[in-house]
Scaffold this motif. Sequence first.
Motif, short mmCIF file in Angstrom:
data_model
loop_
_atom_site.label_atom_id
_atom_site.label_comp_id
_atom_site.label_asym_id
_atom_site.label_seq_id
_atom_site.Cartn_x
_atom_site.Cartn_y
_atom_site.Cartn_z
N MET A 278 1.49 7.15 -6.53
CA MET A 278 0.41 8.10 -6.74
C MET A 278 0.85 9.53 -6.42
O MET A 278 0.45 10.48 -7.11
CB MET A 278 -0.80 7.73 -5.89
CG MET A 278 -1.48 6.43 -6.29
SD MET A 278 -2.24 6.53 -7.93
CE MET A 278 -3.09 4.93 -7.94
N ASN B 215 0.01 1.32 -12.10
CA ASN B 215 -0.38 1.01 -10.71
C ASN B 215 -1.45 -0.07 -10.66
O ASN B 215 -1.39 -0.99 -9.84
CB ASN B 215 -0.93 2.25 -10.01
CG ASN B 215 0.12 3.00 -9.22
OD1 ASN B 215 0.03 4.20 -9.09
ND2 ASN B 215 1.13 2.32 -8.69
N LEU C 32 0.93 4.23 -2.86
CA LEU C 32 0.71 5.64 -2.53
C LEU C 32 1.89 6.52 -2.94
O LEU C 32 1.71 7.68 -3.35
CB LEU C 32 0.44 5.78 -1.03
CG LEU C 32 -0.90 5.20 -0.55
CD1 LEU C 32 -0.96 5.17 0.97
CD2 LEU C 32 -2.07 6.00 -1.12
N ALA D 12 -5.56 11.26 -7.27
CA ALA D 12 -4.20 11.73 -7.55
C ALA D 12 -4.12 12.50 -8.86
O ALA D 12 -3.34 13.46 -8.98
CB ALA D 12 -3.25 10.54 -7.59
N VAL E 96 -7.99 5.76 -5.72
CA VAL E 96 -6.88 6.63 -5.32
C VAL E 96 -6.28 7.32 -6.54
O VAL E 96 -5.91 8.50 -6.50
CB VAL E 96 -5.80 5.82 -4.56
CG1 VAL E 96 -4.60 6.71 -4.22
CG2 VAL E 96 -6.38 5.21 -3.30
N THR F 77 0.82 -1.20 0.00
CA THR F 77 0.00 0.00 0.00
C THR F 77 0.86 1.25 0.00
O THR F 77 0.57 2.22 -0.73
CB THR F 77 -0.95 0.00 1.21
OG1 THR F 77 -1.78 -1.16 1.16
CG2 THR F 77 -1.82 1.24 1.22
#
Length: 206
Positions: free
Chosen positions: A69, A99, A66, A121, A117, A62
Motif C-alpha cells: 500500500m 492486494n 502495508l 492509500a 486501507v 499485515t
Amino acid sequence: MFFSFDGIDGVGKTTQIERFVGWLRATGREVVTCRDPGSTPLGEKLRGVLLHSGPELLIGPTAEMLLYMAARSQLVEECIRPALERGATVVSDRFLLANLVYQSHAGGLDRDAVGAVGTVATHGLLPDTVFVLDLDPAMATARRQGPDDRMEARGDSYRERVRQGFIAEARRDSRIVMIDAAGSVDEVEALVRDAAVSRHAELAAS
C-alpha cells in the motif's frame, strides 16, 4: 482513462501490456505505463524488499500488505494522478486488486479491511477497467521463465487460491474483465481490445 492488468504469474501480462500500450499510442494518445509496486524510487526499493528478499527477512501478512500500500500510495501521488490530470491514459501492471486477492483471498487477511486501507492509500482512485488474464495455474507455471520471486515460491495451492480470488472479485466489481489467456498471444490481444472498445466509446474509432 486508467487501465490495469492483473492475474497470476505466467499468464502473459507483460506481453499483453506492451501490445495494448502500442495500440493506444498508435491512435495518438499519450500513454503512461507503470508497475505496482514500483515506478518510483520508493516503490522500486519496496519492490525489492517484497519480491526479492531472502527467507531471512520475515514479513508478516499485515506488514506485507502495508508495504504494498505504501508503494501504491507513492505511485498514485507521483505518477498516476499527475498523468490523468494532464489527460494522459495510464496503464498499470497490477494495482489495488492484487492486494485484495493476494493478501486477502489467498493470504487470509480480512477483505474489507484491506479494501479500506487501499482507499486511504489511493485516495479512492481506481482503474476504469481492470483486465484479469485468467489461466490454469499449471499452464501458467509452465509458461514462466526465471527464478521464483517470494510470491511465486508459495506453490501451486497458493496460486489456485489467487486465481479463485480474482474470479470472486470479478463477480462483485463490474470494472473487472476476465480474459481467457489460454489462447495465442494474438487471440488474447484481440480479447483485450474488444473489451476495451466495448467499455470505452472513445476507443471505438481507433
